[in-house]
Write an enzyme that holds these catalytic residues in place. Sequence first.
Site, short mmCIF file in Angstrom:
data_model
loop_
_atom_site.label_atom_id
_atom_site.label_comp_id
_atom_site.label_asym_id
_atom_site.label_seq_id
_atom_site.Cartn_x
_atom_site.Cartn_y
_atom_site.Cartn_z
N GLU A 26 0.81 -1.23 0.00
CA GLU A 26 0.00 0.00 0.00
C GLU A 26 0.84 1.27 0.00
O GLU A 26 0.50 2.24 -0.67
CB GLU A 26 -0.95 0.01 1.21
N HIS A 58 -10.61 -5.91 10.34
CA HIS A 58 -11.16 -5.75 8.99
C HIS A 58 -12.58 -5.19 9.04
O HIS A 58 -13.39 -5.47 8.17
CB HIS A 58 -11.21 -7.10 8.26
#
Lengths: 339, 330
Positions: A60, A129
């Site tokens: 990322e 998550h």
Amino acid sequence: MVRMRMNQAVAAALGDEMREDPDVVVFGEDVAVAGGPFKTSDGLLEEFGPSRVRDTPISEMGFLGMAVGAAASGLRPVAEIMFIEFLGVALDMVVTEAGKFHFLSRGAFTCPMTVRASIGAGLGFGCQHSQTMENWMSHAPGLKMVMLSGPQSAYGLLRSAIRDPNPVVVLEPRALYGGRGQVTTGADGIIPLGEARRVREGDDVTVVSAGAMVKVALAAAEASQDWSAEVIDLQTLIPWDRDGVVSAVRRTGRLVIVEESPYTSGWGTEIAAYVGARLFGELRAPVLRITCPDVPVPFGRELEQRYMPNPGYVTDQIDQLLVTGRAPDPWWVGEGRSA
Amino acid sequence: MGDADRMERRRAVAADRVARYERMVEIRAFEDRVQGLFAEGRVHGTTHTAQGQEAVAVGIAAAARPTDLVTCTYRGHGIGLALGMTPEVILGEIMGREIGCVGGIAGSMHLCDRELGLLPTFAIIGAGIPVAAGAALTAQVRGTDDAAIGVFGDGAANIGAFHEGLNLAAIWNLPVVFICENNQYGEYSRIDLTTPIEDLADRAASYGIPGIIVDGQDPDQTVEAVSAALDVARSGGGPTLLEMKTYRYAGHSRADKAEYRPEGEFERWYERDPINTFRARLESEGLLAAGDADGIDERVAARLKAAIEVVEASPPATVDAMFGNIYAPV
């Protein structure tokens, strides 16, 4: 109007922007060959080819940094973060690089990049998550941020985000990807940034919400016979529609904010403070924030559902506000936990 | 001080070795003077100077086109001057004045010049590495033959952005040249305390790209190495990692006296001082005649003196500059 799921609306917005502007490129983990883990970029690789639609490594910081450089040099990259938590390893690129390039170049460079990320609880993904994390970025001048609440919102806000000359974070509630709705595509379907949308009219209370909580607020409002609630989808969290919210609350005299995130330092506190400062003498009740508790998102199904505001809870909280004229305690105080 | 001056300064460095020498002298004198201004209390905040690394700066500026975007570190005065920025706009930024390249709202660590190809310089270690790859992505997608240059220090070779940026650039075969200014110290720590290998160029092997060690004290070699890597990038050959072995004469930042350096280390490096050795070479080649170097020293000193006067006469950064560029207009 076309009936589609929210994930299809995301793909439609990406496709329409890519058709209109050859500088729009899409990259992220599994977005090309697989069409996205949530099928939000399905078909783009086939139509636009591997130069403009790229799978990245799990990297990322690297690919958001690339988005910054690509945006500053003329492309309009759209980078996908699979789960918003993965932005944690790359927050520098969004907050400290992209959000500062215009400032640090005295306006010479712009950074028209879009960062899409799935957010939210409700699907049993556990606490790493399932967060929303919008409050990480609501405090960072130079960024804009929107939160999607359904298929039309997805199509319209994402197109505006890609066209905007600034870095825009697009938060996509994962639990809404499969929900269907009618979508106006093309220019008429584009939703400008910075404007809230009234999704239900009502006179007794203004309920401001965003993302997955818009549906919850609507269902809560529909369930009550005793009062009528105006429901507002904030749509853009930064810059939020101050004038629209203040004028709405001025009319009803009551403000309730529904957020899918922990209580402390949520964006709702900013709205409460702003509206409270301007409408102090006109409010008929204290501002009420309905949020999640200050805990990590729990996994167990019943607990996870209880963690998030649900329609029955929201109706009950607003009932108490209108009956007593006081802001009720959140549910967890009844469980002996501190407010 | 205008645009013409900046572009002319760039052209001079690209075209002429004596001009490169003069720019190196200017960088050294500028950095010395910046340290002096801090010591005299005429500037606030912090600064990071690059004495000793002048040959890397002119090597990049001479080899790159203004349309090749460069990402650079917070130790960026030298590269800014080499690329063509004037002493006035850089010192103005360091001193927080309106004349500064960003209007005085950014400071010493944040220089920028779009026309000369300098993206806002990075005060976050390693951040510019993937950003340079992103600028290279634009060239690749649009099919131009521009390239990007990512400049960083040896300290950045241990942060994730380095590895992620090199990996991405390699798998996508991007036209980018990564230039590591290995000045032997990451902030206050000597490289052998933080890094288990001697040559950072070796790390290129992990990404399947060339890793080349360059004598960062020799401007002829730096120009040649950057030019060759840019040629590879422009012709579709992908990224290169250049490790420029150099040395930071000053401490990390204003407050750092660099007392952690082993005895004799500075002296050993100074024997190969890039300015002294280049002057001797140009003299032996007949490109600098007797007295020319003194003339250059005097010209540079006079320009710097005048620049300080111009900057100190410039008003402080304005509120308009602070609020004016948060968001680009839609």
